[in-house]
Design a protein around this motif. Structure first.
Motif, PDB file in Angstrom:
ATOM      1  N   SER A  81       4.058   3.114  -9.453  1.00  0.00           N
ATOM      2  CA  SER A  81       3.802   2.836  -8.040  1.00  0.00           C
ATOM      3  C   SER A  81       2.873   3.896  -7.447  1.00  0.00           C
ATOM      4  O   SER A  81       2.008   3.575  -6.631  1.00  0.00           O
ATOM      5  CB  SER A  81       5.100   2.743  -7.246  1.00  0.00           C
ATOM      6  OG  SER A  81       5.783   3.977  -7.230  1.00  0.00           O
ATOM      7  N   GLY A  82       3.027   5.146  -7.854  1.00  0.00           N
ATOM      8  CA  GLY A  82       2.113   6.189  -7.398  1.00  0.00           C
ATOM      9  C   GLY A  82       0.692   5.956  -7.879  1.00  0.00           C
ATOM     10  O   GLY A  82      -0.276   6.164  -7.138  1.00  0.00           O
ATOM     11  N   GLU A  83       0.561   5.505  -9.141  1.00  0.00           N
ATOM     12  CA  GLU A  83      -0.774   5.186  -9.670  1.00  0.00           C
ATOM     13  C   GLU A  83      -1.391   4.014  -8.912  1.00  0.00           C
ATOM     14  O   GLU A  83      -2.581   4.022  -8.597  1.00  0.00           O
ATOM     15  CB  GLU A  83      -0.678   4.855 -11.159  1.00  0.00           C
ATOM     16  CG  GLU A  83      -0.324   6.039 -12.026  1.00  0.00           C
ATOM     17  CD  GLU A  83       0.039   5.661 -13.454  1.00  0.00           C
ATOM     18  OE1 GLU A  83       0.043   4.445 -13.783  1.00  0.00           O
ATOM     19  OE2 GLU A  83       0.331   6.581 -14.247  1.00  0.00           O
ATOM     20  N   ARG A  84      -0.578   3.009  -8.601  1.00  0.00           N
ATOM     21  CA  ARG A  84      -1.088   1.841  -7.873  1.00  0.00           C
ATOM     22  C   ARG A  84      -1.491   2.207  -6.454  1.00  0.00           C
ATOM     23  O   ARG A  84      -2.489   1.705  -5.934  1.00  0.00           O
ATOM     24  CB  ARG A  84      -0.040   0.723  -7.864  1.00  0.00           C
ATOM     25  CG  ARG A  84      -0.531  -0.551  -7.260  1.00  0.00           C
ATOM     26  CD  ARG A  84      -1.691  -1.137  -8.059  1.00  0.00           C
ATOM     27  NE  ARG A  84      -2.200  -2.317  -7.395  1.00  0.00           N
ATOM     28  CZ  ARG A  84      -3.456  -2.692  -7.419  1.00  0.00           C
ATOM     29  NH1 ARG A  84      -4.346  -2.017  -8.112  1.00  0.00           N
ATOM     30  NH2 ARG A  84      -3.843  -3.771  -6.775  1.00  0.00           N
ATOM     31  N   ILE A  85      -0.752   3.121  -5.825  1.00  0.00           N
ATOM     32  CA  ILE A  85      -1.122   3.599  -4.487  1.00  0.00           C
ATOM     33  C   ILE A  85      -2.481   4.271  -4.539  1.00  0.00           C
ATOM     34  O   ILE A  85      -3.339   4.031  -3.680  1.00  0.00           O
ATOM     35  CB  ILE A  85      -0.035   4.541  -3.922  1.00  0.00           C
ATOM     36  CG1 ILE A  85       1.207   3.735  -3.543  1.00  0.00           C
ATOM     37  CG2 ILE A  85      -0.547   5.336  -2.728  1.00  0.00           C
ATOM     38  CD1 ILE A  85       2.413   4.582  -3.183  1.00  0.00           C
ATOM     39  N   ALA A  86      -2.714   5.096  -5.565  1.00  0.00           N
ATOM     40  CA  ALA A  86      -4.011   5.766  -5.716  1.00  0.00           C
ATOM     41  C   ALA A  86      -5.129   4.748  -5.935  1.00  0.00           C
ATOM     42  O   ALA A  86      -6.220   4.878  -5.369  1.00  0.00           O
ATOM     43  CB  ALA A  86      -3.948   6.764  -6.867  1.00  0.00           C
ATOM     44  N   LEU A  88      -5.184   1.551  -4.945  1.00  0.00           N
ATOM     45  CA  LEU A  88      -5.412   0.828  -3.697  1.00  0.00           C
ATOM     46  C   LEU A  88      -6.147   1.692  -2.673  1.00  0.00           C
ATOM     47  O   LEU A  88      -7.011   1.193  -1.942  1.00  0.00           O
ATOM     48  CB  LEU A  88      -4.079   0.337  -3.120  1.00  0.00           C
ATOM     49  CG  LEU A  88      -3.398  -0.793  -3.891  1.00  0.00           C
ATOM     50  CD1 LEU A  88      -1.965  -0.982  -3.398  1.00  0.00           C
ATOM     51  CD2 LEU A  88      -4.181  -2.081  -3.770  1.00  0.00           C
ATOM     52  N   ALA A  89      -5.830   2.992  -2.622  1.00  0.00           N
ATOM     53  CA  ALA A  89      -6.521   3.896  -1.708  1.00  0.00           C
ATOM     54  C   ALA A  89      -7.995   4.004  -2.076  1.00  0.00           C
ATOM     55  O   ALA A  89      -8.865   4.012  -1.197  1.00  0.00           O
ATOM     56  CB  ALA A  89      -5.855   5.270  -1.721  1.00  0.00           C
ATOM     57  N   ALA A  90      -8.292   4.055  -3.375  1.00  0.00           N
ATOM     58  CA  ALA A  90      -9.690   4.113  -3.815  1.00  0.00           C
ATOM     59  C   ALA A  90     -10.426   2.820  -3.445  1.00  0.00           C
ATOM     60  O   ALA A  90     -11.588   2.855  -3.012  1.00  0.00           O
ATOM     61  CB  ALA A  90      -9.759   4.360  -5.318  1.00  0.00           C
ATOM     62  N   GLU A  91      -9.758   1.680  -3.610  1.00  0.00           N
ATOM     63  CA  GLU A  91     -10.364   0.397  -3.219  1.00  0.00           C
ATOM     64  C   GLU A  91     -10.627   0.362  -1.715  1.00  0.00           C
ATOM     65  O   GLU A  91     -11.680  -0.118  -1.275  1.00  0.00           O
ATOM     66  CB  GLU A  91      -9.442  -0.771  -3.579  1.00  0.00           C
ATOM     67  CG  GLU A  91      -9.477  -1.185  -5.014  1.00  0.00           C
ATOM     68  CD  GLU A  91      -8.615  -2.424  -5.249  1.00  0.00           C
ATOM     69  OE1 GLU A  91      -8.702  -3.382  -4.444  1.00  0.00           O
ATOM     70  OE2 GLU A  91      -7.855  -2.428  -6.223  1.00  0.00           O
ATOM     71  N   ALA A  92      -9.664   0.851  -0.923  1.00  0.00           N
ATOM     72  CA  ALA A  92      -9.828   0.847   0.534  1.00  0.00           C
ATOM     73  C   ALA A  92     -10.983   1.747   0.948  1.00  0.00           C
ATOM     74  O   ALA A  92     -11.784   1.384   1.816  1.00  0.00           O
ATOM     75  CB  ALA A  92      -8.536   1.307   1.209  1.00  0.00           C
ATOM     76  N   GLU A  93     -11.082   2.904   0.322  1.00  0.00           N
ATOM     77  CA  GLU A  93     -12.155   3.842   0.649  1.00  0.00           C
ATOM     78  C   GLU A  93     -13.519   3.280   0.277  1.00  0.00           C
ATOM     79  O   GLU A  93     -14.506   3.487   0.980  1.00  0.00           O
ATOM     80  CB  GLU A  93     -11.912   5.174  -0.061  1.00  0.00           C
ATOM     81  CG  GLU A  93     -12.632   6.328   0.551  1.00  0.00           C
ATOM     82  CD  GLU A  93     -12.121   7.660   0.032  1.00  0.00           C
ATOM     83  OE1 GLU A  93     -12.316   8.640   0.742  1.00  0.00           O
ATOM     84  OE2 GLU A  93     -11.544   7.714  -1.065  1.00  0.00           O
ATOM     85  N   ALA A  94     -13.581   2.523  -0.825  1.00  0.00           N
ATOM     86  CA  ALA A  94     -14.833   1.914  -1.259  1.00  0.00           C
ATOM     87  C   ALA A  94     -15.192   0.670  -0.452  1.00  0.00           C
ATOM     88  O   ALA A  94     -16.313   0.176  -0.531  1.00  0.00           O
ATOM     89  CB  ALA A  94     -14.747   1.559  -2.744  1.00  0.00           C
ATOM     90  N   GLY A  95     -14.236   0.124   0.308  1.00  0.00           N
ATOM     91  CA  GLY A  95     -14.487  -1.056   1.121  1.00  0.00           C
ATOM     92  C   GLY A  95     -14.213  -2.368   0.427  1.00  0.00           C
ATOM     93  O   GLY A  95     -14.481  -3.428   0.986  1.00  0.00           O
ATOM     94  N   THR A  96     -13.659  -2.345  -0.775  1.00  0.00           N
ATOM     95  CA  THR A  96     -13.404  -3.588  -1.507  1.00  0.00           C
ATOM     96  C   THR A  96     -12.012  -4.155  -1.257  1.00  0.00           C
ATOM     97  O   THR A  96     -11.786  -5.332  -1.525  1.00  0.00           O
ATOM     98  CB  THR A  96     -13.591  -3.372  -3.020  1.00  0.00           C
ATOM     99  OG1 THR A  96     -12.699  -2.340  -3.459  1.00  0.00           O
ATOM    100  CG2 THR A  96     -15.020  -2.980  -3.343  1.00  0.00           C
TER     101      THR A  96
END
Length: 107
Positions: A81-86, A88-96
């Motif tokens: 779950s911690g890996e998935r949070i990271a 998703l955060a990277a996807e959000a930061e990239a705008g995807t």
């Protein structure tokens, strides 16, 4: 919990959802006592619930944009779950992430 801002200025928060034991206090002693008696079995079960979560029961990962819940995922295990949070955060930061969740960009 991760909090990131994407290129459009949206603030994203991705976190594990934790079960809360006492939602509020009413200010009335009798009513609070009734709430306590209703909540007591759940408070006694909480340590068992937490142990089950650490042993691999699924966590719910919440995705919030500007404080509003826009999605959630179930992920098995604390580390995953911690890996998935990271991720998703990277996807959000990239705008995807907004595109994948099919969210409009109007504020």
């Amino acid at each position: 919990m991760k909090r990131v801002v994407d290129d459009d200025g949206w603030t994203w928060t991705i976190r594990r959802w934790w079960w809360r034991t006492l939602p509020w206090e009413s200010g009335f002693a009798t009513l609070d006592a009734v709430f306590f008696l209703i909540m007591l079995p759940f408070m006694l079960m909480w340590p068992l619930w937490l142990a089950a979560k650490w042993l691999g029961v699924s966590w719910t990962v919440q995705i919030l944009r500007e404080g509003e819940k826009v999605g959630r995922e179930r992920v098995r295990g604390w580390r995953k779950s911690g890996e998935r949070i990271a991720e998703l955060a990277a996807e959000a930061e990239a705008g995807t992430l907004a595109q994948r969740l099919q969210l409009s960009d109007s504020q």
